[in-house]
Design a protein around this motif. Structure first.
Motif, short mmCIF file in Angstrom:
data_model
loop_
_atom_site.label_atom_id
_atom_site.label_comp_id
_atom_site.label_asym_id
_atom_site.label_seq_id
_atom_site.Cartn_x
_atom_site.Cartn_y
_atom_site.Cartn_z
N GLU A 86 61.27 -50.43 100.23
CA GLU A 86 60.69 -50.17 101.55
C GLU A 86 61.75 -49.66 102.52
N PHE A 127 52.34 -40.22 109.17
CA PHE A 127 51.21 -41.15 109.14
C PHE A 127 50.71 -41.34 107.71
N LEU A 128 50.60 -40.23 106.96
CA LEU A 128 50.10 -40.33 105.58
C LEU A 128 51.09 -41.10 104.70
N PHE A 185 52.97 -43.53 105.72
CA PHE A 185 52.74 -44.95 106.05
C PHE A 185 51.58 -45.51 105.24
N VAL A 186 50.49 -44.71 105.19
CA VAL A 186 49.30 -45.19 104.46
C VAL A 186 49.60 -45.35 102.97
N VAL A 187 50.32 -44.37 102.41
CA VAL A 187 50.67 -44.43 100.99
C VAL A 187 51.57 -45.65 100.74
N ALA A 188 52.51 -45.93 101.68
CA ALA A 188 53.38 -47.10 101.51
C ALA A 188 52.57 -48.38 101.53
N ALA A 189 51.56 -48.45 102.40
CA ALA A 189 50.72 -49.65 102.45
C ALA A 189 49.96 -49.82 101.15
N ALA A 190 49.43 -48.70 100.60
CA ALA A 190 48.71 -48.77 99.33
C ALA A 190 49.65 -49.21 98.21
N ILE A 245 52.35 -51.08 98.41
CA ILE A 245 52.63 -52.51 98.50
C ILE A 245 51.43 -53.33 98.05
N ALA A 246 50.22 -52.85 98.41
CA ALA A 246 49.01 -53.58 98.03
C ALA A 246 48.87 -53.67 96.51
N ILE A 247 49.42 -52.67 95.78
CA ILE A 247 49.38 -52.73 94.32
C ILE A 247 50.60 -53.49 93.77
N VAL A 282 52.70 -55.83 95.03
CA VAL A 282 52.84 -57.28 95.18
C VAL A 282 51.96 -58.05 94.20
N PRO A 283 50.68 -57.69 93.99
CA PRO A 283 49.92 -58.38 92.94
C PRO A 283 50.55 -58.24 91.55
N ILE A 284 51.13 -57.06 91.24
CA ILE A 284 51.78 -56.90 89.94
C ILE A 284 52.96 -57.86 89.81
#
Lengths: 100, 168
Positions: free
Chosen positions: A36, A63-64, A66-71, A73-75, A77-79
């Motif tokens: 990050e 902005f895009l 940022f959105v890709v970074a959020a996506a 992390i959302a994948i 961290v569960p992994i």
């Protein structure tokens, strides 16, 4: 040293620190956070160049990103949680069976 | 003048947070220093007049991504071995690589000279201009991003199901 130079240098140093953290640290979550940091360094450079060119397109790109970074992390961290539950550790040394 | 001082202050804060991330041991402290770095970067964006990006930095990165990360750290066991010994076996090559990279960077920046000055807060980039341009010209990219987020949701659900299968 002007402002542009200062901020581009700061972005590159943040990238270098993040990369060093990725190589040096053992904890998977810390490595994720170092990724990050690398992304933040790159974004800083992008914002500086966008501001110089007074370009809306570059700001939309930020902005895009940022959105890709959020996506991401959302994948990611569960992994990591799944790996930690499977191996009972976050130490990267325990994941050597992922080698091909 | 104040804008210039703020820029230097936030740049120093971001750098200090980045260095602390390498040195600190506990992942929660690392997460807090990353949050400090991200807030400093938001300060830099605000000082440059790119208020839209500063707001997104705080809302998306600090508000969503890092809160998620802090929750993940709280879920995990603090007695893990990677929490006590922080560095891998690549300590010396890693530090040498970092020094080489920063040296190359300083060399290139000195050789190339100024990249073009930007005065803090000179051209304020307002939300109005951003949002009008965004939804007029870049609506297709916006829609594609929503498809990406949908894919991320589906992937997160798939990982959750794999987790349940692994337990059962």
């Amino acid at each position: 040293m002007d402002n542009g130079q200062l901020l581009v240098a700061l972005g590159a140093v943040l990238f270098a620190l993040g990369f060093a953290g990725l190589v040096l640290r053992r904890n998977v979550l810390v490595m994720l956070m170092c990724m990050e940091l690398m992304l933040n360094g790159v974004t800083l450079c992008l914002v500086v160049f966008a501001q110089q060119a007074a370009s809306t397109a570059a700001t939309v790109l930020v902005f895009l990103v940022f959105v890709v970074a959020a996506a991401e992390i959302a994948i990611a961290v569960p992994i990591v949680l799944l790996l930690a539950r499977h191996k009972h550790t976050l130490d990267l040394g325990a994941y050597t069976d992922l080698k091909g | 003048m104040i804008g210039q001082a703020l820029l230097w202050f936030f740049a120093a804060g971001a750098l200090a947070g980045g260095v602390a991330m390498l040195v600190l041991r506990h992942p929660m402290h690392v997460a807090l220093s990353l949050i400090g770095t991200m807030l400093s970067l938001a300060g830099i964006y605000a000082a440059l007049g790119v208020h839209v990006v500063a707001v997104f930095q705080v809302l998306i990165y600090v508000g969503a991504v890092m809160v998620f990360m802090v929750y993940a750290i709280m879920l995990l066991d603090v007695r893990d071995t990677s929490f006590t010994s922080r560095y891998s076996g690549l300590l010396i090559p890693g530090v040498a690589g970092l020094a080489l990279f920063i040296g190359a960077l300083v060399y290139v920046l000195r050789r190339e000279g100024p990249v073009g000055d930007i005065a803090p807060g000179a051209t304020a980039f307002r939300v109005e201009r951003f949002s009008v341009d965004f939804l007029h010209e870049y609506w297709l990219h916006f829609e594609l991003t929503s498809v990406l987020l949908l894919a991320a949701v589906v992937a997160a659900i798939a990982i959750l199901k794999a987790k349940r299968r692994g337990d059962g």
